[in-house]
Design an enzyme around this catalytic site. Structure first.
Site, short mmCIF file in Angstrom:
data_model
loop_
_atom_site.label_atom_id
_atom_site.label_comp_id
_atom_site.label_asym_id
_atom_site.label_seq_id
_atom_site.Cartn_x
_atom_site.Cartn_y
_atom_site.Cartn_z
CE1 TYR A 160 79.18 49.13 110.37
CE2 TYR A 160 81.51 48.76 110.78
CZ TYR A 160 80.29 49.28 111.17
OH TYR A 160 80.18 49.98 112.34
CE LYS A 237 65.45 55.15 114.36
NZ LYS A 237 64.92 55.58 115.67
#
Ligand SMILES: NC(=O)C1=CN([C@@H]2O[C@H](COP(=O)(O)OP(=O)(O)OC[C@H]3O[C@@H](n4cnc5c(N)ncnc54)[C@H](OP(=O)(O)O)[C@@H]3O)[C@@H](O)[C@H]2O)C=CC1
Ligand SMILES: O=C(O)CCC(=O)C(=O)O
Ligand SMILES: [Mg+2]
Length: 473
Positions: A160, A237
């Site tokens: 982002y 992750k």
């Protein structure tokens, strides 16, 4: 000071001390109406917030609303491409706490997200999105009441940050060349991997500072929850993105076990301690075998590492955490991101605070909101150390804009979060009661009405706001 807006004549500023707001009885609060369905949702929200404050404090307290502009409305007032005028930034900086409706972001090209820009400009590093069930809300799940989680999303970095290069751009191509010809070959672990020449390139920075301040805030929040909800799950992750998402996990555990050593226990520590509680004579190696089911197939070096881990845990925290004392601490565990999406559906009651990075948190907060009734029921807050902006999880839902039909629940509940942040709990409680009772009596907007059995006639957005107020009691 302002070009086109004027602050309300009456009212005072909210200030911050050590990250906590100091709130006068008549705070000036800037609001952004929002694009799309903001036109329907904001008036409904303002009405409910004002009614609750008036009823709770009988005129002793009042919000002085300060209309500021962003998105399409800002371009109308300030001119073409003036999506986020300086006036708006000055007002939010000046008054500290603001609330907003959703703002449009085009896909592919065009302006970058105004929502993300606001979070970055004011360093609102924690995006806090509670997902809890209100009785009577229809849900696609059998037991939606079992889910009661708060997504704690890092709000300023990750992809982002918006540092990316279009496929075929000069700098993008240069970067690929440098990576392929110099940096990747200089990194033996990358072997013969190369980036396809026709790639767009995005950068995913995950910093230690950004990760740790988010996890720190999440743990502090967990300490305020009831005992059975004192848990922080680090969602990542890290098996694939070892040095970004994997590092987030490691930095998270580091905060827990250094800054909050007396208040936290990690999941692995809890296994080691309880193995010894069950069997006081258990050897270090047997304990290591119990916490790592694949222990016997590991290399000697790995086995020695785990035995050492067991020994260190017992030596350092047995006295403070052993004999069941760990059960009183905040449990810090971690889950891989794909797995948490199924876990919140199959084992919803095993989770509480889900602390994660920006992209995971974006996905996860929509998914969790869907379980408890949909995006119409998903509030949120963007919080920093010297300001906060409250906004819903959802976007502008353009196909419903201007039809007075959308569910204002999520922005109203974001307003509840704002009142709680300000310490105006009585007003917040009135709204939660009004909303719960309206839903329980099947007075709901289209999104919930369509799921109810038997179906009910939906209320308009504005009627739902009225129904909430009627149910204040
Ligand atoms: N913070 C922000 O301001 C955000 C802005 N956005 C922006 O919003 C725009 C539209 O995004 P989009 O992907 O369509 O996602 P949206 O969240 O705006 O809407 C997707 C769907 O979710 C449901 N929904 C959304 N809000 C509500 C609500 N208040 N009550 C009931 N249902 C709701 C609707 O489903 P249905 O039609 O099935 O009823 C809607 O069509 C994009 O430009 C995006 O970038 C997106 C997210 C956050
Ligand atoms: O800024 C946007 O347009 C989308 C952001 C978003 O989806 C979110 O913050 O949840
Ligand atoms: Mg989102």
């Amino acid at each position: 000071m302002y070009e086109k807006i004027t602050p309300p004549a009456a009212g005072a500023k909210i200030t911050f001390k050590n990250g906590e707001p100091i709130v006068p009885d008549n705070p000036i609060i800037p609001f952004i109406r929002g694009d799309g369905t903001g036109i329907d949702i904001w008036p409904a929200t303002q009405k409910v917030l004002d009614a609750a404050v008036a009823k709770a404090y009988k005129g002793q307290r009042q919000i002085s609303w300060f209309k500021v502009y962003a998105g399409d409305e800002a371009c109308d007032l300030y001119g073409t491409y003036q999506y986020l005028p300086q006036d708006t930034l000055t007002a939010i900086e000046e008054y500290g706490v603001a609330i907003k409706g959703p703002l449009t972001t085009p896909v592919g090209g065009g302006i970058r997200s105004l929502n993300v820009a606001l979070r970055q400009i004011f360093d609102l590093y924690a995006c806090v999105r509670p997902c809890r069930y209100y009785a009577g809300t229809p849900s696609p799940h059998k037991n939606p009441e079992k889910l009661d989680v708060i997504v704690y999303r890092e709000n300023t970095e990750d992809i982002y940050l918006g540092i990316e290069w279009r496929q075929g751009s000069e700098i993008g191509d240069r970067l690929i060349k440098i990576l392929n010809e110099e940096l990747i070959p200089a990194t033996p672990e990358h072997g013969k991997k190369r980036i396809p020449l026709d790639s767009g390139i995005g950068i995913k920075p995950i910093s230690k500072t950004g990760s740790q301040r988010l996890v720190r805030r999440a743990i502090k929040h967990a300490l305020l929850l009831p005992k059975n909800k004192q848990q922080v799950t680090l969602v990542h992750k890290g098996n694939i993105m070892k040095y970004t998402e994997g590092a987030f996990r490691d930095w998270g555990y580091e905060v827990a076990t250094s800054e909050f050593r007396q208040e936290t226990v990690t999941e692995r520590e809890s296994w080691i301690l309880s193995n010894k509680e069950k069997n006081p004579n258990i050897s270090l190696e047997e304990n290591a075998r119990e916490i790592d089911p694949g222990f016997d197939n590991l290399t000697d070096e790995k086995k020695a590492q785990i035995v050492k881990e067991v020994e260190t845990v017992l030596n350092t925290i047995w006295a403070t955490h052993g004999d069941g004392k760990w059960k009183e601490k905040v449990l810090v565990n971690d889950r891989i991101a794909d797995s948490i999406f199924q876990q919140i559906q199959t084992r919803p009651d095993e989770y509480s605070i889900l602390a994660t990075m920006n992209l995971n948190g974006d996905y996860l907060s929509d998914a969790a909101a869907a379980i408890v009734g949909g995006l119409g029921m998903g509030p949120g807050a963007n919080i920093g150390d010297s300001s906060a902006i409250f906004e819903a999880t959802h976007g502008t839902a353009p196909k419903h804009a201007g039809l007075d039909r959308i569910n204002p629940g999520s922005v109203i509940l974001s307003g509840v979060m704002m009142l709680e942040f300000m310490g105006w709990q009585e007003a917040a409680d009135l709204i939660k009661k009004g909303l719960s009772d309206a839903i329980a009596s099947s007075q709901v907007t289209y999104d919930l009405a369509r799921l109810l059995e038997p179906p009910v006639k939906p209320l308009k957005c504005s009627e739902f706001a009225e129904a909430i107020i009627q149910h204040f009691g």
